[in-house]
Design a protein around this motif. Structure first.
Motif, PDB file in Angstrom:
ATOM      1  N   GLU A  78       0.806  -1.217   0.000  1.00  0.00           N
ATOM      2  CA  GLU A  78       0.000   0.000   0.000  1.00  0.00           C
ATOM      3  C   GLU A  78       0.846   1.277   0.000  1.00  0.00           C
ATOM      4  OE1 GLU A  78      -2.824  -0.251   3.181  1.00  0.00           O
ATOM      5  OE2 GLU A  78      -4.026  -1.802   2.171  1.00  0.00           O
ATOM      6  N   ARG A  79       2.142   1.134   0.123  1.00  0.00           N
ATOM      7  CA  ARG A  79       3.031   2.296   0.044  1.00  0.00           C
ATOM      8  C   ARG A  79       3.494   2.573  -1.385  1.00  0.00           C
ATOM      9  NH1 ARG A  79       4.692   5.013   4.054  1.00  0.00           N
ATOM     10  NH2 ARG A  79       6.513   5.758   2.895  1.00  0.00           N
ATOM     11  N   TYR A 113      -6.471   4.290  -0.100  1.00  0.00           N
ATOM     12  CA  TYR A 113      -5.164   4.719   0.431  1.00  0.00           C
ATOM     13  C   TYR A 113      -4.396   5.445  -0.674  1.00  0.00           C
ATOM     14  CZ  TYR A 113      -3.503   0.385  -1.891  1.00  0.00           C
ATOM     15  OH  TYR A 113      -3.225  -0.621  -2.794  1.00  0.00           O
ATOM     16  N   PRO A 114      -3.420   6.277  -0.336  1.00  0.00           N
ATOM     17  CA  PRO A 114      -2.796   6.452   0.991  1.00  0.00           C
ATOM     18  C   PRO A 114      -3.397   7.577   1.845  1.00  0.00           C
ATOM     19  CG  PRO A 114      -1.493   7.590  -0.655  1.00  0.00           C
ATOM     20  CD  PRO A 114      -2.624   6.937  -1.404  1.00  0.00           C
TER      21      PRO A 114
END
Length: 212
Positions: A78-79, A113-114
């Motif tokens: 997710e980064r 996200y993020p």
């Protein structure tokens, strides 16, 4: 610069590159259908071509894992929009591309996200890219799943209207599917030579080849 970064994706992971290539075509088609100019749609296609740039910093043990990801592995995944956006900022590319890459995993209901943006807080470019991205994931073979048919993917997308996706953009995409029987691109390994990425006519080759 964006095409050079696309080359780095191709060299690192051909599967991610091919996914990005198809997403770029879907996003361009949808943008044109929504009334964007050719140049605007082309810019979005270029953003789509590098939307998963951040994944080049994730190990193959996570990218190609067939089992469910652990919480730590999912957090690393997710980064990737942040990592990709930071790389683009480092090369001083236009903010349009940075925003599309950074926010392509945001959800209409604010649970993405993020940044947990919601509704119109999400840049329009990223909202288009989200639909194109998910459609390709659904219709592609992955280590953890078989591909869905166009009709099955259509139903899965509709189930996310108003939660994952901007309802208006999704409706336009679904209509585009309905009027284009051969909309889904074939999943295959690209046979374009890496050196062609830097040729002046590569972008046109990319679109023509992906539309066949």
């Amino acid at each position: 610069m964006l095409l050079s970064l696309a080359q780095s994706i191709q060299e690192r992971d051909i599967v991610t590159y091919e996914h990005s290539r198809r997403v770029a075509v879907y996003a361009q088609r949808l943008a044109r259908y929504l009334g964007w100019s050719r140049r605007e749609a082309r810019d979005l296609a270029l953003a789509a071509l590098v939307h998963d740039l951040g994944k080049t910093w994730i190990g193959n043990d996570i990218l190609n894992k067939s089992a469910a990801l652990s919480r730590e592995e999912r957090l690393k995944m997710e980064r990737h929009p942040i990592t990709g956006a930071r790389i683009l900022i480092g090369y001083e590319v236009h903010p349009f591309y940075v925003e599309a890459v950074l926010y392509h995993h945001e959800s209409w209901n604010g649970q993405g996200y993020p940044a947990r943006l919601k509704n119109e807080e999400i840049p329009f470019s990223a909202r288009i890219l989200t639909v194109a991205d998910v459609y390709d994931v659904l219709t592609s073979q992955r280590p953890y799943k078989a591909p869905l048919s166009m009709d099955e993917a259509r139903e899965r997308l509709l189930a996310g209207s108003g939660t994952n996706f901007d309802p208006a953009i999704l409706q336009a995409f679904v209509h585009l599917l309905d009027i284009t029987p051969d909309f889904t691109l074939t999943q295959h390994v690209c046979d374009i030579s890496l050196k062609n990425l830097r040729q002046p006519g590569f972008y046109n080759m990319f679109i023509a080849g992906s539309s066949s």
